[in-house]
Design an enzyme around this catalytic site. Structure first.
Site, mmCIF file in Angstrom:
data_model
loop_
_atom_site.group_PDB
_atom_site.id
_atom_site.type_symbol
_atom_site.label_atom_id
_atom_site.label_comp_id
_atom_site.label_asym_id
_atom_site.label_seq_id
_atom_site.Cartn_x
_atom_site.Cartn_y
_atom_site.Cartn_z
ATOM 1 N N LYS A 1 30.417 37.034 8.932
ATOM 2 C CA LYS A 1 31.632 37.659 8.392
ATOM 3 C C LYS A 1 31.333 38.565 7.194
ATOM 4 O O LYS A 1 32.167 39.397 6.821
ATOM 5 C CB LYS A 1 32.643 36.585 8.005
ATOM 6 C CG LYS A 1 33.165 35.783 9.198
ATOM 7 C CD LYS A 1 34.215 34.775 8.769
ATOM 8 C CE LYS A 1 34.825 34.044 9.952
ATOM 9 N NZ LYS A 1 34.013 32.944 10.460
ATOM 10 N N SER B 1 29.174 31.648 10.410
ATOM 11 C CA SER B 1 30.155 32.500 9.740
ATOM 12 C C SER B 1 29.589 33.423 8.673
ATOM 13 O O SER B 1 30.322 34.231 8.110
ATOM 14 C CB SER B 1 31.256 31.628 9.118
ATOM 15 O OG SER B 1 32.072 31.090 10.138
ATOM 16 N N SER C 1 37.107 31.243 5.830
ATOM 17 C CA SER C 1 36.266 31.640 6.975
ATOM 18 C C SER C 1 37.048 31.667 8.278
ATOM 19 O O SER C 1 36.626 31.101 9.292
ATOM 20 C CB SER C 1 35.062 30.691 7.096
ATOM 21 O OG SER C 1 34.049 31.251 7.873
#
Length: 389
Positions: A76, A73, A140
């Site tokens: 992101k 993640s 997330s």
């Protein structure tokens, strides 16, 4: 004879009253100086990779510089970076609204079945751009990464192209994005590349504000919490966690490091730490980060770069000399082995040389010290004045 004597007398008077020529000034101070001392041994992780950079000073070091690997993640960060490039927010602006569609709900349900990190959504729900970025960066949410991609570019594929274009522009040579959430193991990068991205993203005030939030409240889901357990510890104020089976534990982080009256910004990354599941992976990552932050605070200090000792010489046309020294030791914040650019400006004396006369400055890392003569130099003799050309 009287005429000749008169001419000689006039010539002597002219010679004796002429201005003395300017002196010359040379220094032994180079354009770069290294902070003295033995470079510190940092507690780099035994597995995975790490990277540390201090804004305004340089790269503190890194480890595990192998091939790019999955980053989970942490991807992101680029998603948020592209969104804020395309749709800038300032101050407390919330930005436009994103309406949750039936397809968004179906995407949420599909992802829920595979145990992904998500926030609950319902059809017709309206999220502001800031709400969506908070859901993206704090808990997330993979489904919000998908929704933002569709909102911005019409499809995930088109948005991923934007992510890779941004990576190219930033010089992330070892980075490739396959999806906006980082769930796919083919989204890969390195600690060094992601530190470059983290530094760029933190220059966006809204991004920096969001990643420092311990929690936020958004429609339907209510309170959402930041997954970064190090937030607020040792000056940490972001940036993004990541973990998958392929990526292991990952953290791109930023920390405020206080040295005397200065506050430095450290951006670092620790990637691909082992563990059987997300909690174990992130706990292993955090242990490494804590050790690195402790070592940084022991290593990054004020050091003497240049002593208050002779570092140059002033010399007159008649051969008189005087050494030149910094008025006080030049001290900078850094670490042993750091190369520091140095700027020297000189203003040679126009005539005689007095003790303690200011003849220039030396500057490094924003610290400036005056250069002064250590002693006076003798005036020229009458014979030199009369016979000089």
């Amino acid at each position: 004879m009287l005429v000749l004597a008169g001419l000689l007398g006039t010539g002597s008077a002219v010679q004796l009253t002429r201005d003395n020529p300017a002196a010359t000034l040379t220094t032994s101070i180079g354009s770069t100086l290294r902070v003295p001392g033995k470079p510190a041994t940092m507690p780099w992780p035994g597995e995975g990779s790490a990277e540390l950079m201090i804004e305004g000073l340089g790269r503190l070091g890194g480890s595990g510089g192998g091939p790019a690997k999955a980053i989970g993640s942490v991807a992101k960060v680029m998603t948020a970076f592209v969104i804020l490039q395309e749709h800038p927010l300032n101050g407390n602006q919330e930005g436009p609204e994103l309406t949750v569609s039936a397809e968004d709900v179906a995407d949420y349900e599909r992802r829920k079945a595979t145990g992904q990190s998500l926030v609950h959504v319902v059809e017709g729900e309206e999220l502001t751009q800031r709400d969506a970025l908070e859901a993206l960066m704090l808990p997330s949410a993979n489904n919000i990464a998908h929704q933002l991609a569709i909102w911005d570019a019409g499809s995930e594929e088109a948005f991923v192209d934007k992510m890779n274009d941004a990576a190219d522009e930033l010089g992330l040579a070892n980075t490739h994005y396959s999806d906006p959430s980082g769930f796919l193991p083919t989204t890969i990068s390195t600690a060094a590349d992601q530190v470059i991205l983290g530094r760029a993203a933190l220059k966006m005030p809204v991004f920096a504000e969001i990643v420092e939030l311990p929690d936020a409240t958004i429609p339907v889901a209510g309170q959402i919490n930041n997954y970064n357990d190090l937030l607020g510890e040792s000056g940490v104020f972001g940036i993004k966690t990541g973990s998958t089976d392929q990526a292991g534990g990952c953290l791109l982080f930023a920390s405020r490091v206080k040295v005397g009256s200065r506050t430095l910004i450290l951006v670092g990354a620790v990637f691909n730490q082992p563990g059987a599941n997300t909690p174990e992976q992130l706990a292993a990552t955090n242990r490494v980060v804590r050790k690195l932050l402790t070592a940084v605070r022991k290593t990054v200090k004020e050091y003497q770069l240049l002593a208050a000792a002779p570092a140059g010489k002033v010399e007159t046309e008649w051969g008189a000399t005087a050494t030149v020294s910094p008025a006080t030791p030049l001290k900078v914040v850094g670490w042993p082995g750091l190369s520091v650019p140095v700027k020297v400006e000189t203003t040679p004396p126009a005539a005689g040389i007095a003790a303690g006369q200011e003849v220039g400055t030396v500057e490094a890392s924003g610290v400036r010290v005056k250069l002064r003569t250590d002693a006076a130099a003798p005036e020229p003799s009458l014979w030199w004045k009369l016979t000089r050309f």
